[in-house]
Motif scaffolding. Structure first.
Motif, PDB file in Angstrom:
ATOM      1  N   ARG A   3       0.794  -1.227   0.000  1.00  0.00           N
ATOM      2  CA  ARG A   3       0.000   0.000   0.000  1.00  0.00           C
ATOM      3  C   ARG A   3       0.829   1.281   0.000  1.00  0.00           C
ATOM      4  NH1 ARG A   3      -5.706  -1.081   1.730  1.00  0.00           N
ATOM      5  NH2 ARG A   3      -5.831  -3.204   2.502  1.00  0.00           N
ATOM      6  N   THR A   4       2.158   1.179  -0.008  1.00  0.00           N
ATOM      7  CA  THR A   4       2.956   2.370  -0.266  1.00  0.00           C
ATOM      8  C   THR A   4       2.770   2.742  -1.733  1.00  0.00           C
ATOM      9  OG1 THR A   4       4.854   0.930  -0.661  1.00  0.00           O
ATOM     10  CG2 THR A   4       4.644   1.892   1.533  1.00  0.00           C
ATOM     11  N   MET A   5       3.102   3.949  -2.125  1.00  0.00           N
ATOM     12  CA  MET A   5       2.688   4.407  -3.456  1.00  0.00           C
ATOM     13  C   MET A   5       3.276   3.583  -4.600  1.00  0.00           C
ATOM     14  SD  MET A   5       0.332   6.605  -3.277  1.00  0.00           S
ATOM     15  CE  MET A   5       0.278   7.152  -4.973  1.00  0.00           C
ATOM     16  N   GLN A  47      -6.578   1.527  -5.100  1.00  0.00           N
ATOM     17  CA  GLN A  47      -5.898   2.606  -5.813  1.00  0.00           C
ATOM     18  C   GLN A  47      -6.706   3.892  -5.924  1.00  0.00           C
ATOM     19  OE1 GLN A  47      -4.693   1.145  -9.682  1.00  0.00           O
ATOM     20  NE2 GLN A  47      -2.825   0.199  -8.880  1.00  0.00           N
ATOM     21  N   ALA A  48      -8.006   3.772  -6.149  1.00  0.00           N
ATOM     22  CA  ALA A  48      -8.825   4.942  -6.485  1.00  0.00           C
ATOM     23  C   ALA A  48      -8.719   6.105  -5.486  1.00  0.00           C
ATOM     24  CB  ALA A  48     -10.282   4.521  -6.650  1.00  0.00           C
ATOM     25  N   PRO A  49      -8.743   5.851  -4.174  1.00  0.00           N
ATOM     26  CA  PRO A  49      -8.693   6.995  -3.243  1.00  0.00           C
ATOM     27  C   PRO A  49      -7.391   7.780  -3.298  1.00  0.00           C
ATOM     28  CG  PRO A  49      -9.490   5.007  -2.138  1.00  0.00           C
ATOM     29  CD  PRO A  49      -8.924   4.582  -3.451  1.00  0.00           C
ATOM     30  N   PHE A  50      -6.351   7.205  -3.907  1.00  0.00           N
ATOM     31  CA  PHE A  50      -5.035   7.827  -3.876  1.00  0.00           C
ATOM     32  C   PHE A  50      -4.473   8.125  -5.267  1.00  0.00           C
ATOM     33  CE2 PHE A  50      -5.657   4.906  -0.309  1.00  0.00           C
ATOM     34  CZ  PHE A  50      -5.671   5.826   0.736  1.00  0.00           C
ATOM     35  N   ALA A  51      -5.337   8.015  -6.275  1.00  0.00           N
ATOM     36  CA  ALA A  51      -4.909   8.284  -7.653  1.00  0.00           C
ATOM     37  C   ALA A  51      -4.489   9.750  -7.794  1.00  0.00           C
ATOM     38  CB  ALA A  51      -6.053   7.942  -8.601  1.00  0.00           C
ATOM     39  N   PRO A  52      -3.583  10.056  -8.710  1.00  0.00           N
ATOM     40  CA  PRO A  52      -2.989   9.134  -9.681  1.00  0.00           C
ATOM     41  C   PRO A  52      -1.851   8.308  -9.082  1.00  0.00           C
ATOM     42  CG  PRO A  52      -2.102  11.317 -10.006  1.00  0.00           C
ATOM     43  CD  PRO A  52      -3.139  11.441  -8.926  1.00  0.00           C
ATOM     44  N   MET A  53      -1.651   7.149  -9.676  1.00  0.00           N
ATOM     45  CA  MET A  53      -0.576   6.274  -9.242  1.00  0.00           C
ATOM     46  C   MET A  53       0.772   6.747  -9.801  1.00  0.00           C
ATOM     47  SD  MET A  53      -1.899   3.838  -7.312  1.00  0.00           S
ATOM     48  CE  MET A  53      -2.764   5.232  -6.589  1.00  0.00           C
ATOM     49  N   SER A 111       4.388   0.267  -4.394  1.00  0.00           N
ATOM     50  CA  SER A 111       3.800  -1.075  -4.348  1.00  0.00           C
ATOM     51  C   SER A 111       2.308  -1.032  -4.643  1.00  0.00           C
ATOM     52  CB  SER A 111       4.061  -1.722  -2.983  1.00  0.00           C
ATOM     53  OG  SER A 111       3.486  -0.963  -1.943  1.00  0.00           O
ATOM     54  N   LEU A 112       1.642   0.065  -4.267  1.00  0.00           N
ATOM     55  CA  LEU A 112       0.224   0.223  -4.579  1.00  0.00           C
ATOM     56  C   LEU A 112       0.018   0.382  -6.080  1.00  0.00           C
ATOM     57  CD1 LEU A 112      -2.710   0.598  -3.609  1.00  0.00           C
ATOM     58  CD2 LEU A 112      -2.205   3.037  -3.331  1.00  0.00           C
ATOM     59  N   SER A 113       0.933   1.046  -6.735  1.00  0.00           N
ATOM     60  CA  SER A 113       0.844   1.219  -8.193  1.00  0.00           C
ATOM     61  C   SER A 113       0.965  -0.113  -8.921  1.00  0.00           C
ATOM     62  CB  SER A 113       1.935   2.176  -8.679  1.00  0.00           C
ATOM     63  OG  SER A 113       1.774   3.449  -8.085  1.00  0.00           O
ATOM     64  N   ALA A 114       1.580  -1.107  -8.249  1.00  0.00           N
ATOM     65  CA  ALA A 114       1.693  -2.452  -8.809  1.00  0.00           C
ATOM     66  C   ALA A 114       0.570  -3.365  -8.344  1.00  0.00           C
ATOM     67  CB  ALA A 114       3.042  -3.061  -8.421  1.00  0.00           C
ATOM     68  N   THR A 115      -0.398  -2.800  -7.623  1.00  0.00           N
ATOM     69  CA  THR A 115      -1.542  -3.567  -7.094  1.00  0.00           C
ATOM     70  C   THR A 115      -2.804  -3.085  -7.799  1.00  0.00           C
ATOM     71  OG1 THR A 115      -0.468  -3.800  -4.943  1.00  0.00           O
ATOM     72  CG2 THR A 115      -2.845  -4.153  -5.003  1.00  0.00           C
ATOM     73  N   PRO A 116      -3.141  -3.668  -8.943  1.00  0.00           N
ATOM     74  CA  PRO A 116      -4.191  -3.114  -9.796  1.00  0.00           C
ATOM     75  C   PRO A 116      -5.608  -3.423  -9.320  1.00  0.00           C
ATOM     76  CG  PRO A 116      -3.302  -5.084 -10.801  1.00  0.00           C
ATOM     77  CD  PRO A 116      -2.499  -4.847  -9.557  1.00  0.00           C
ATOM     78  N   ASN A 117      -5.936  -2.939  -8.142  1.00  0.00           N
ATOM     79  CA  ASN A 117      -7.275  -3.114  -7.587  1.00  0.00           C
ATOM     80  C   ASN A 117      -7.863  -1.725  -7.340  1.00  0.00           C
ATOM     81  OD1 ASN A 117      -9.536  -3.500  -5.877  1.00  0.00           O
ATOM     82  ND2 ASN A 117      -8.673  -5.386  -5.056  1.00  0.00           N
ATOM     83  N   PRO A 118      -8.943  -1.360  -8.054  1.00  0.00           N
ATOM     84  CA  PRO A 118      -9.529  -0.020  -7.903  1.00  0.00           C
ATOM     85  C   PRO A 118      -9.888   0.318  -6.455  1.00  0.00           C
ATOM     86  CG  PRO A 118     -10.474  -1.138  -9.802  1.00  0.00           C
ATOM     87  CD  PRO A 118      -9.650  -2.161  -9.075  1.00  0.00           C
ATOM     88  N   LYS A 119     -10.276  -0.681  -5.683  1.00  0.00           N
ATOM     89  CA  LYS A 119     -10.638  -0.444  -4.284  1.00  0.00           C
ATOM     90  C   LYS A 119      -9.485   0.166  -3.509  1.00  0.00           C
ATOM     91  CE  LYS A 119     -10.850  -3.998  -1.499  1.00  0.00           C
ATOM     92  NZ  LYS A 119     -11.313  -5.239  -0.801  1.00  0.00           N
TER      93      LYS A 119
END
Length: 456
Positions: free
Chosen positions: A194-196, A208-214, A198-206
């Motif tokens: 969930r760091t930015m 990623q969406a609150p913290f976009a853009p990746m 590793s999160l960018s490599a975790t393609p789950n909208p749930k």
């Protein structure tokens, strides 16, 4: 659509509230399926646990939906809550407590090391970081893992390990291919943190969406799809990150053909192959690493680990081959707490036990029992259970509906289980679990499934 299929879809998370649990499973009697009885339902809003949670609520930033449970003690494969009720733990802290709870050997080592030295910073060497790195590399080679394993960098968590791995891949990419070689490839249903980065490599909208853009430069492929690889991984790709067995996404194992094709393509375009074994590694599949059983032409350049490495004491690690190690220079990466002597001494002890053939043999034996039982439940409830998959003691039972009610029904009977993606119930018990303990927990799983089936 059949009436059965319709009724299954009609059972939603909302319809299985806490009140619904109580109606399905009355709170009195003994633990038997015939009487729909429960062992110990969740604490009420007036319980000591609930009162303590309420006291802390104004101060604690809540990011998890949690029941009114406060755990205070653990021993082996069991934990106890504040009300003194006992639970069989099939979650192991989400695959962390591989050696169970309250381990006396770990406690003794923790006490001794705390008296000697906890932290000195990475401005200086300490004995246990070096010893742990040496043991990780040499044992991995001895047991057939990561061909070319050379050096280790320590972090504090799995997400940080993956973050570091992504940075290392980009450093290698720029050296071998210039400033434009920065692309990172991951796969659907992956979870890398969930760091930015590793999160960018975790393609789950749930997530990623609150913290976009990746972070830019990330692309996503289909897991186990070999045909896409040549177009997905290009000359501008610096790294590919993949779980040999996906955990959070729903317990999907990578095929030998797929992982071999990834390795081959990474070699063709001079990209770094990263295996995230944070959940599936360290004995969880019945071998030291999930990739150990694969041919050497499937092995990674970077291997990340964390969760069970110190059985709950925070530590992560990035193991790299010489190609990657040679690219990383002094000042390229750092950490304040990573590699401290306290965590590393405990991890050294834990890793030695996780690498033992006897523990790995127990995992394989218990896995056979677990898979057989789950498959028998699938035959018994074919419209409820759609698939059983996984390796070792990383097993998934996919349902045709939201599995959340099963988790609640099991908990009210004294068993802790968790979910994963794709409507999957995830089984990740301690690796030291016995047949008796496994059977005890599986009996509760069967009871919970029976209650679900009755209300479909």
């Amino acid at each position: 659509m059949t009436s059965t299929a319709f009724s299954m879809r009609a059972i939603t998370r909302a319809s299985f509230s806490a009140a619904a649990f109580r109606q399905i499973a009355p709170r009195t009697g003994t633990r038997t399926l015939a009487t729909k009885a429960v062992s110990h339902p969740d604490p009420s809003d007036t319980s000591a646990s609930a009162k303590l949670i309420e006291q802390h609520k104004p101060y604690a930033l809540t990011t998890y939906a949690r029941p009114n449970l406060v755990f205070t003690k653990g021993e082996g494969c069991y934990v106890w809550d504040m009300e003194g009720r006992k639970y069989i733990d099939f979650t192991a802290g989400i695959a962390v407590n591989a050696l169970g709870h309250g381990d006396k050997e770990i406690a003794k080592i923790a006490y001794e090391q705390a008296l000697e030295l906890i932290h000195v910073s990475n401005l200086y060497h300490n004995k246990w970081a070096g010893e742990l790195a040496k043991t990780l590399v040499e044992t991995t080679k001895e047991q057939g893992g990561m061909h070319g394993a050379a050096k280790v960098f320590f972090s504090n968590s799995g997400s940080e390990a993956n973050e570091g791995a992504i940075k290392f891949a980009r450093k290698v990419g720029k050296i071998v291919g210039g400033e434009d070689k920065i692309g990172i490839v991951s796969f659907k249903n992956a979870f890398h943190g969930r760091t930015m980065g590793s999160l960018s490599a975790t393609p789950n909208p749930k997530y990623q969406a609150p913290f976009a853009p990746m972070v830019p430069g990330f692309s996503v492929g289909e897991f186990n799809n070999v045909e896409q690889i040549n177009t997905l991984i290009t000359e501008k790709t610096c790294g590919v990150i993949v779980e040999p067995v996906q955990g959070e996404g729903g317990i999907f194992a990578g095929s030998v053909e797929f992982l071999s094709a990834l390795r081959k393509r990474c070699d063709e375009v001079n990209a770094v192959l990263i295996y995230d074994e944070i959940q599936c590694g360290l004995g969880r599949t019945g071998d030291l690493w999930a990739h150990t059983i694969l041919p050497k032409d499937c092995h990674p350049d970077i291997l990340t680990m964390a969760k069970p490495l110190a059985n709950g004491i925070p530590i992560g690690a990035i193991m790299v081959n010489n190609k990657v190690a040679d690219a990383v220079k002094i000042g390229d990466h750092g950490t304040t707490f990573g590699g401290n002597p306290f965590a590393c001494r405990i991890a050294h002890h834990v890793f030695t036990r996780l690498a033992s053939p006897s523990l790995q043999s127990n995992v394989r034996t218990m896995s056979t029992i677990l898979k057989s039982k789950l498959e028998s439940y699938q035959k018994k409830y074919p419209t409820l259970i759609t698939d059983i998959r996984g390796r070792g003691l990383l097993m998934g039972m996919q349902l045709a509906i939201d599995p959340t009610p099963v988790v609640g029904l099991a908990r009210e009977r004294g068993l802790l289980i968790i979910t994963a993606g794709n409507n999957t119930v995830r089984f990740v018990p301690p690796l030291v679990i016995t047949e008796k303990e496994l059977e005890e927990g599986l009996k509760i799983v069967e009871e919970a499934l029976g209650e679900m089936a009755k209300n479909m």
